[in-house]
Design a protein around this motif. Structure first.
Motif, PDB file in Angstrom:
ATOM      1  N   GLY A   1      15.713   3.752  10.033  1.00 17.64           N
ATOM      2  CA  GLY A   1      16.018   5.067   9.516  1.00 17.64           C
ATOM      3  C   GLY A   1      17.477   5.324   9.196  1.00 17.64           C
ATOM      4  N   THR A   2      18.327   4.299   9.309  1.00 19.17           N
ATOM      5  CA  THR A   2      19.762   4.502   9.091  1.00 19.17           C
ATOM      6  C   THR A   2      20.201   4.164   7.667  1.00 19.17           C
ATOM      7  N   GLN A   3      19.255   3.918   6.779  1.00 19.86           N
ATOM      8  CA  GLN A   3      19.593   3.446   5.430  1.00 19.86           C
ATOM      9  C   GLN A   3      20.040   4.549   4.480  1.00 19.86           C
ATOM     10  N   GLU A   4      19.841   5.812   4.845  1.00 19.81           N
ATOM     11  CA  GLU A   4      20.119   6.905   3.916  1.00 19.81           C
ATOM     12  C   GLU A   4      21.549   7.429   3.990  1.00 19.81           C
ATOM     13  N   GLU A   5      22.311   7.027   4.981  1.00 20.94           N
ATOM     14  CA  GLU A   5      23.687   7.523   5.123  1.00 20.94           C
ATOM     15  C   GLU A   5      24.619   6.373   5.494  1.00 20.94           C
TER      16      GLU A   5
ATOM     17  N   MET B   1      21.396  -0.172   8.870  1.00 21.50           N
ATOM     18  CA  MET B   1      22.246  -0.767   9.908  1.00 21.50           C
ATOM     19  C   MET B   1      21.557  -2.016  10.439  1.00 21.50           C
ATOM     20  N   HIS B   2      22.233  -3.168  10.315  1.00 22.16           N
ATOM     21  CA  HIS B   2      21.635  -4.404  10.801  1.00 22.16           C
ATOM     22  C   HIS B   2      22.698  -5.314  11.416  1.00 22.16           C
ATOM     23  N   SER B   3      22.239  -6.188  12.275  1.00 22.45           N
ATOM     24  CA  SER B   3      23.113  -7.124  12.978  1.00 22.45           C
ATOM     25  C   SER B   3      22.259  -8.317  13.391  1.00 22.45           C
ATOM     26  N   SER B   4      22.818  -9.197  14.178  1.00 28.62           N
ATOM     27  CA  SER B   4      22.018 -10.294  14.729  1.00 28.62           C
ATOM     28  C   SER B   4      22.546 -10.665  16.105  1.00 28.62           C
ATOM     29  N   PHE B   5      21.680 -11.262  16.897  1.00 23.13           N
ATOM     30  CA  PHE B   5      22.074 -11.776  18.207  1.00 23.13           C
ATOM     31  C   PHE B   5      22.898 -13.050  18.044  1.00 23.13           C
ATOM     32  N   PRO B   6      23.707 -13.402  19.038  1.00 19.60           N
ATOM     33  CA  PRO B   6      24.325 -14.735  19.025  1.00 19.60           C
ATOM     34  C   PRO B   6      23.257 -15.794  19.255  1.00 19.60           C
ATOM     35  N   ASN B   7      23.574 -17.019  18.904  1.00 20.33           N
ATOM     36  CA  ASN B   7      22.660 -18.129  19.200  1.00 20.33           C
ATOM     37  C   ASN B   7      23.033 -18.682  20.574  1.00 20.33           C
ATOM     38  N   SER B   8      22.282 -18.282  21.573  1.00 19.28           N
ATOM     39  CA  SER B   8      22.559 -18.697  22.952  1.00 19.28           C
ATOM     40  C   SER B   8      21.716 -19.898  23.369  1.00 19.28           C
ATOM     41  N   SER B   9      20.976 -20.476  22.410  1.00 26.75           N
ATOM     42  CA  SER B   9      20.155 -21.649  22.731  1.00 26.75           C
ATOM     43  C   SER B   9      21.043 -22.886  22.857  1.00 26.75           C
TER      44      SER B   9
ATOM     45  N   SER C   1       0.851  -1.185   0.000  1.00 25.72           N
ATOM     46  CA  SER C   1       0.000   0.000   0.000  1.00 25.72           C
ATOM     47  C   SER C   1       0.891   1.240   0.000  1.00 25.72           C
ATOM     48  N   ASP C   2       0.303   2.383  -0.294  1.00 21.60           N
ATOM     49  CA  ASP C   2       1.057   3.639  -0.263  1.00 21.60           C
ATOM     50  C   ASP C   2       1.620   3.880   1.133  1.00 21.60           C
ATOM     51  N   GLU C   3       0.853   3.520   2.155  1.00 20.50           N
ATOM     52  CA  GLU C   3       1.312   3.709   3.536  1.00 20.50           C
ATOM     53  C   GLU C   3       2.514   2.807   3.827  1.00 20.50           C
ATOM     54  N   GLN C   4       2.490   1.577   3.317  1.00 21.66           N
ATOM     55  CA  GLN C   4       3.611   0.663   3.544  1.00 21.66           C
ATOM     56  C   GLN C   4       4.870   1.141   2.833  1.00 21.66           C
ATOM     57  N   ILE C   5       4.715   1.661   1.616  1.00 21.17           N
ATOM     58  CA  ILE C   5       5.875   2.186   0.886  1.00 21.17           C
ATOM     59  C   ILE C   5       6.468   3.370   1.631  1.00 21.17           C
ATOM     60  N   ALA C   6       5.613   4.242   2.158  1.00 19.16           N
ATOM     61  CA  ALA C   6       6.100   5.390   2.930  1.00 19.16           C
ATOM     62  C   ALA C   6       6.827   4.921   4.186  1.00 19.16           C
ATOM     63  N   GLN C   7       6.305   3.873   4.832  1.00 15.86           N
ATOM     64  CA  GLN C   7       6.955   3.328   6.023  1.00 15.86           C
ATOM     65  C   GLN C   7       8.317   2.736   5.676  1.00 15.86           C
ATOM     66  N   PHE C   8       8.388   2.050   4.536  1.00 14.94           N
ATOM     67  CA  PHE C   8       9.663   1.464   4.118  1.00 14.94           C
ATOM     68  C   PHE C   8      10.695   2.558   3.845  1.00 14.94           C
ATOM     69  N   ARG C   9      10.269   3.611   3.184  1.00 14.47           N
ATOM     70  CA  ARG C   9      11.198   4.705   2.899  1.00 14.47           C
ATOM     71  C   ARG C   9      11.678   5.376   4.181  1.00 14.47           C
ATOM     72  N   ARG C  10      10.822   5.420   5.179  1.00 13.64           N
ATOM     73  CA  ARG C  10      11.203   6.051   6.449  1.00 13.64           C
ATOM     74  C   ARG C  10      12.114   5.161   7.281  1.00 13.64           C
ATOM     75  N   ASP C  11      11.715   3.892   7.437  1.00 16.31           N
ATOM     76  CA  ASP C  11      12.408   2.999   8.365  1.00 16.31           C
ATOM     77  C   ASP C  11      13.490   2.141   7.716  1.00 16.31           C
ATOM     78  N   GLY C  12      13.372   1.893   6.407  1.00 14.02           N
ATOM     79  CA  GLY C  12      14.354   1.057   5.735  1.00 14.02           C
ATOM     80  C   GLY C  12      14.036  -0.419   5.745  1.00 14.02           C
ATOM     81  N   TYR C  13      12.921  -0.788   6.346  1.00 13.11           N
ATOM     82  CA  TYR C  13      12.521  -2.205   6.366  1.00 13.11           C
ATOM     83  C   TYR C  13      11.010  -2.299   6.483  1.00 13.11           C
ATOM     84  N   LEU C  14      10.495  -3.491   6.210  1.00 10.18           N
ATOM     85  CA  LEU C  14       9.058  -3.740   6.300  1.00 10.18           C
ATOM     86  C   LEU C  14       8.844  -5.227   6.550  1.00 10.18           C
TER      87      LEU C  14
END
Length: 306
Positions: A159-163, A230-238, A9-22
């Protein structure tokens, strides 16, 4: 652009542009993907049809398995994915890479990073946008198993995708035994044998983890994000829960892939691109920049689901 069944949707595209993910979005039934995973475990270790001649210990063994494993060949063509991507990338799209990301019990987390040209490990740009356009790729990360904070789910800083705070032209030395120890929380993290902090434009930069969000997903769900986020992941502590993610990376057909090279050299391995090709997943290719394949190595055509 004409809206399709699974369009954003237009709202989802706007959210993706703002946050960098969906997302996450549902794709496979949980029981369906659990049964598929049983077969995939064997197919992942079968390299008879794989396009790269590497052993199972190589970090690149999970590269581009959509070019030989039928399930992943079909996966990258899913309309539930592609209809959404057209709202972000436009009508003409190629899949240029896929990667399998297993995280076994006890594995370290992946440190914060961004990817624009994907030159961070190889030293040479792997994708090249027209000079007037934005870089990076759109990544579709699918949970083949449940992904939780305990077994190593993704984390984003919205929001860190633009720089870009990293300079991918800087050199990173491959040190496979390297582990980064973060004093703040004692979390064990690294970047597959590299120290991503060596690429920081500002050596004193510290990601603001107070703004980080955890992306927990059920098996069969997927999330879409810019590779420059900006993305990362947790260690697998299981104790006994392997986390397996499958990423497919997409760009418009105007982007050049592996420009002026026939090899990929990273993570201690050199890959020949002799059998490699991009896959046209939507629209048409008006540029013909890139080598392209229409079938995987098992002779299965890359076809859209109708």
């Amino acid at each position: 652009m004409t809206k399709k069944k699974f369009s954003l949707s237009d709202e989802q595209i706007a959210q993706f542009r703002r946050d960098g993910y969906l997302g996450p979005f549902d794709l496979y039934d949980a029981e369906e993907i659990r049964e598929e995973y049983k077969k995939l475990r064997a197919e992942m270790f079968d390299r008879e049809y794989a396009v790269y001649d590497v052993d199972h210990a190589s970090l690149l063994a999970g590269y581009d398995r959509h070019l030989d494993i039928n399930f992943f060949s079909q996966h990258i063509m899913k309309r539930q994915i592609l209809d959404k991507l057209e709202g972000i990338l436009g009508p003409d799209i190629i899949c240029w890479r896929s990667e399998l990301f297993p995280k076994y019990p006890g594995d370290e987390g992946t440190d914060w990073h961004q990817a624009d040209t994907f030159a961070h490990a190889s030293g040479a740009p792997q994708i090249e946008w027209p000079s007037s356009e934005f870089g990076g790729a759109v990544t579709v990360w699918t949970a083949v198993t449940d992904a939780t904070e305990e077994n190593g789910c993704l984390r984003f800083i919205p929001g860190t995708q633009e720089e870009m705070v990293y300079d991918e032209s800087k050199e990173m030395k491959y040190q496979p035994d390297q582990v980064n120890k973060l004093e703040k929380d004692g979390m064990k993290r690294g970047f597959f044998g590299y120290d991503y902090r060596n690429l920081q434009k500002d050596p004193d930069f510290v990601p603001d983890e107070s703004k980080a969000v955890s992306i927990e997903m059920k098996a069969g769900q997927f999330v879409i994000f810019w590779s420059t986020l900006m993305h990362s992941s947790f260690p697998n502590s299981s104790k006994n829960k392997t986390r397996l993610g499958f990423t497919a990376r997409y760009v418009p057909t105007c982007v050049k892939v592996y420009p002026e090279t026939d090899t990929v050299d990273e993570y201690g391995t050199v890959l020949s691109l002799d059998k490699y090709g991009t896959v046209l997943v939507a629209g048409e290719d008006k540029y013909s920049h890139n080598r392209r394949v229409t079938k995987n190595t098992r002779d299965k055509e890359f076809a859209l689901e109708e």
